[in-house]
Scaffold this motif. Structure first.
Motif, PDB file in Angstrom:
ATOM      1  N   THR A   1      -7.220  10.039   9.830  1.00  0.00           N
ATOM      2  CA  THR A   1      -6.997  11.235   8.929  1.00  0.00           C
ATOM      3  C   THR A   1      -8.411  11.953   8.416  1.00  0.00           C
ATOM      4  O   THR A   1      -8.435  12.615   7.629  1.00  0.00           O
ATOM      5  CB  THR A   1      -6.301  10.605   7.449  1.00  0.00           C
ATOM      6  N   LYS A   2      -9.402  11.283   9.026  1.00  0.00           N
ATOM      7  CA  LYS A   2     -10.841  11.784   8.911  1.00  0.00           C
ATOM      8  C   LYS A   2     -11.069  11.677   7.538  1.00  0.00           C
ATOM      9  O   LYS A   2     -11.792  12.400   6.716  1.00  0.00           O
ATOM     10  CB  LYS A   2     -10.972  13.293   9.092  1.00  0.00           C
ATOM     11  N   GLY A   3     -10.766  10.419   6.697  1.00  0.00           N
ATOM     12  CA  GLY A   3     -10.985  10.060   5.390  1.00  0.00           C
ATOM     13  C   GLY A   3     -10.298  10.927   4.429  1.00  0.00           C
ATOM     14  O   GLY A   3     -10.726  10.642   3.075  1.00  0.00           O
ATOM     15  N   THR A   4      -9.069  11.515   4.685  1.00  0.00           N
ATOM     16  CA  THR A   4      -8.685  12.498   3.735  1.00  0.00           C
ATOM     17  C   THR A   4      -7.363  11.582   3.025  1.00  0.00           C
ATOM     18  O   THR A   4      -6.763  12.304   1.998  1.00  0.00           O
ATOM     19  CB  THR A   4      -8.263  13.817   4.442  1.00  0.00           C
ATOM     20  N   ALA A   5      -6.885  10.722   3.759  1.00  0.00           N
ATOM     21  CA  ALA A   5      -5.655   9.992   2.929  1.00  0.00           C
ATOM     22  C   ALA A   5      -5.941   9.425   1.564  1.00  0.00           C
ATOM     23  O   ALA A   5      -7.140   9.010   1.381  1.00  0.00           O
ATOM     24  CB  ALA A   5      -5.208   9.002   3.984  1.00  0.00           C
ATOM     25  N   GLN A   6      -5.012   9.282   0.875  1.00  0.00           N
ATOM     26  CA  GLN A   6      -5.159   8.808  -0.502  1.00  0.00           C
ATOM     27  C   GLN A   6      -4.363   7.446  -0.315  1.00  0.00           C
ATOM     28  O   GLN A   6      -3.210   7.296   0.090  1.00  0.00           O
ATOM     29  CB  GLN A   6      -4.390   9.726  -1.517  1.00  0.00           C
ATOM     30  N   ILE A   7      -5.214   6.271  -0.758  1.00  0.00           N
ATOM     31  CA  ILE A   7      -4.582   4.977  -0.397  1.00  0.00           C
ATOM     32  C   ILE A   7      -4.583   4.272  -2.027  1.00  0.00           C
ATOM     33  O   ILE A   7      -5.430   4.188  -2.540  1.00  0.00           O
ATOM     34  CB  ILE A   7      -5.324   4.217   0.540  1.00  0.00           C
ATOM     35  N   ARG A   8      -3.383   3.861  -2.171  1.00  0.00           N
ATOM     36  CA  ARG A   8      -3.321   2.957  -3.525  1.00  0.00           C
ATOM     37  C   ARG A   8      -2.603   1.484  -3.232  1.00  0.00           C
ATOM     38  O   ARG A   8      -1.565   1.711  -2.505  1.00  0.00           O
ATOM     39  CB  ARG A   8      -2.224   3.704  -4.468  1.00  0.00           C
ATOM     40  N   GLU A   9      -3.350   0.518  -3.848  1.00  0.00           N
ATOM     41  CA  GLU A   9      -2.686  -0.544  -3.433  1.00  0.00           C
ATOM     42  C   GLU A   9      -1.671  -1.032  -4.888  1.00  0.00           C
ATOM     43  O   GLU A   9      -2.186  -1.025  -6.113  1.00  0.00           O
ATOM     44  CB  GLU A   9      -3.668  -1.729  -3.330  1.00  0.00           C
ATOM     45  N   ASP A  10      -0.618  -1.257  -4.721  1.00  0.00           N
ATOM     46  CA  ASP A  10       0.266  -1.489  -5.816  1.00  0.00           C
ATOM     47  C   ASP A  10       0.341  -3.073  -6.082  1.00  0.00           C
ATOM     48  O   ASP A  10       0.503  -3.926  -5.273  1.00  0.00           O
ATOM     49  CB  ASP A  10       1.844  -0.991  -5.485  1.00  0.00           C
ATOM     50  N   ILE A  11       0.200  -3.332  -7.545  1.00  0.00           N
ATOM     51  CA  ILE A  11      -0.025  -4.597  -7.998  1.00  0.00           C
ATOM     52  C   ILE A  11       1.472  -5.018  -8.066  1.00  0.00           C
ATOM     53  O   ILE A  11       2.154  -4.368  -8.878  1.00  0.00           O
ATOM     54  CB  ILE A  11      -0.701  -4.833  -9.084  1.00  0.00           C
TER      55      ILE A  11
ATOM     56  N   LEU B   1       0.852  -1.175  -0.237  1.00  0.00           N
ATOM     57  CA  LEU B   1       0.060  -0.110   0.077  1.00  0.00           C
ATOM     58  C   LEU B   1       0.855   1.082   0.008  1.00  0.00           C
ATOM     59  O   LEU B   1       1.767   1.412   0.707  1.00  0.00           O
ATOM     60  CB  LEU B   1      -0.857  -0.038   1.215  1.00  0.00           C
ATOM     61  N   THR B   2       0.335   2.318  -0.791  1.00  0.00           N
ATOM     62  CA  THR B   2       1.182   3.459  -0.712  1.00  0.00           C
ATOM     63  C   THR B   2      -0.086   4.502  -0.287  1.00  0.00           C
ATOM     64  O   THR B   2      -0.848   4.638  -0.848  1.00  0.00           O
ATOM     65  CB  THR B   2       1.601   3.833  -2.153  1.00  0.00           C
ATOM     66  N   ILE B   3       0.187   5.282   0.877  1.00  0.00           N
ATOM     67  CA  ILE B   3      -0.766   6.054   1.462  1.00  0.00           C
ATOM     68  C   ILE B   3      -0.116   7.349   1.393  1.00  0.00           C
ATOM     69  O   ILE B   3       1.185   7.726   1.961  1.00  0.00           O
ATOM     70  CB  ILE B   3      -0.904   5.717   2.741  1.00  0.00           C
ATOM     71  N   THR B   4      -0.686   8.286   1.048  1.00  0.00           N
ATOM     72  CA  THR B   4      -0.666   9.895   0.992  1.00  0.00           C
ATOM     73  C   THR B   4      -1.416  10.554   2.155  1.00  0.00           C
ATOM     74  O   THR B   4      -2.586  10.418   1.845  1.00  0.00           O
ATOM     75  CB  THR B   4      -0.369  10.325  -0.297  1.00  0.00           C
ATOM     76  N   ILE B   5      -0.873  11.207   2.926  1.00  0.00           N
ATOM     77  CA  ILE B   5      -1.635  11.586   4.103  1.00  0.00           C
ATOM     78  C   ILE B   5      -1.184  13.251   4.184  1.00  0.00           C
ATOM     79  O   ILE B   5      -0.343  13.787   4.137  1.00  0.00           O
ATOM     80  CB  ILE B   5      -1.067  11.069   5.492  1.00  0.00           C
TER      81      ILE B   5
END
Length: 230
Positions: free
Chosen positions: A220-230, A165-169
Motif C-alpha cells: 500500500t506504499k505505506g498508506t494503510a492504517q494499522i491498529r493492534e487491538d489489545i 490487527l485492524t488494517i484500513t487500506i
C-alpha cells in the motif's frame, strides 16, 4: 571417499522384499516431486528380491502386491513408498534445509514472553544445538517443531501469542492490499467502506506481526492504517 552413484530402494510387503537400483540424486528428486518421470532415474528395469545377489522378484508376487508386473509401474510404487538410502551429502543438505524450515516456523509462531518479540533465528539455532535436536529430513517441519519446541523450552523461553490487527487500506490501494492480506493471517472480518477503502480485522501469530506489517506497508506504499487491538 566418493559417494556411491548407485543406491538401492527397498520395499517390504508382508515379509516380501522388493528392490530397485537407482541413481541417488535423481531418485531423491523424484521422491520429493521435483521430477515427474523415471527417465534416467533407474539403473535398470529389473525388480529384485535381493539386488546384491541379482535375484529377481517373481512376476506372481508383483501381480499380487502391485496389481501389475510392468516394471516401470512397480518401480514407481517402490520409489515412492520404499526405503531410499540417502548419501551422506544428500542427508546433510536435507537436514540443513529442514532445520531452516523448522527455525522459520518457530520464529513465526512463537515469541519471547519477556519482550513479546520473535527470537532471532541464530538464537533458535543455538538453542537447538544445545539440546541436541535430531531432525528427520523427510518429516514435515511443522510436525517436528511440536516436539522440538518442548525440548527448546528447557533453554529458551517460548510463548505462542495471537495478535489482533485492524488494517484500513485507502481506495487507491484497497484491491492490491486486500489480496496481500488474504494470503496471511486468519480473517475475522472485512468491510468495504463507502469511499472504496477496505477495513480488515485479522488474527496472526505474534511472531508474524512485523512481517505482515512490512508486507502490507509495501503493498500500500505505506498508506494503510494499522491498529493492534489489545
Amino acid at each position: 571417499m566418493p559417494e556411491a552413484k548407485v543406491t538401492v530402494v527397498k520395499l517390504i510387503v508382508e515379509g516380501n522384499r522388493f528392490e530397485i537400483l537407482v541413481k541417488p540424486d535423481l531418485a531423491l528428486d523424484y521422491r520429493l516431486g521435483k521430477r515427474t518421470d523415471l527417465a534416467n532415474v533407474l539403473i535398470s528395469d529389473e525388480i529384485y528380491s535381493d539386488a546384491n545377489k541379482g535375484s529377481r522378484a517373481p512376476s506372481d508376487k508383483l501381480l499380487k502386491y502391485f496389481k501389475t508386473d510392468e516394471s516401470g509401474e512397480v518401480a514407481k510404487q517402490i520409489l515412492l513408498s520404499g526405503e531410499l538410502n540417502l548419501t551422506t551429502e544428500q542427508r546433510r543438505k536435507m537436514v540443513e534445509e529442514k532445520k531452516k524450515q523448522i527455525i522459520d516456523f518457530i520464529s513465526k509462531s512463537f515469541v519471547d514472553p519477556r519482550t513479546h518479540l520473535p527470537h532471532p533465528p541464530l538464537r533458535i539455532q543455538s538453542a537447538m544445538e544445545d539440546v541436541r535436536i535430531s531432525i528427520d529430513p523427510f518429516k514435515r517441519a511443522d510436525e517436528q517443531a511440536k516436539i522440538i519446541i518442548d525440548a527448546l523450552r528447557k533453554v529458551l523461553p517460548l510463548k505462542s501469542e495471537i495478535s489482533k490487527l485492524t488494517i484500513t487500506i485507502p481506495p487507491n490501494h484497497s484491491a492490491q492490499g486486500y489480496s496481500a492480506l488474504k494470503s496471511i493471517g486468519n480473517f475475522k472480518s472485512d468491510e468495504w467502506l463507502a469511499d472504496g477503502s477496505v477495513r480488515v480485522t485479522l488474527e496472526v501469530n505474534a511472531g508474524m506481526k512485523g512481517r505482515i506489517i512490512d508486507k502490507i506497508g509495501s503493498a500500500t506504499k505505506g498508506t494503510a492504517q494499522i491498529r493492534e487491538d489489545i
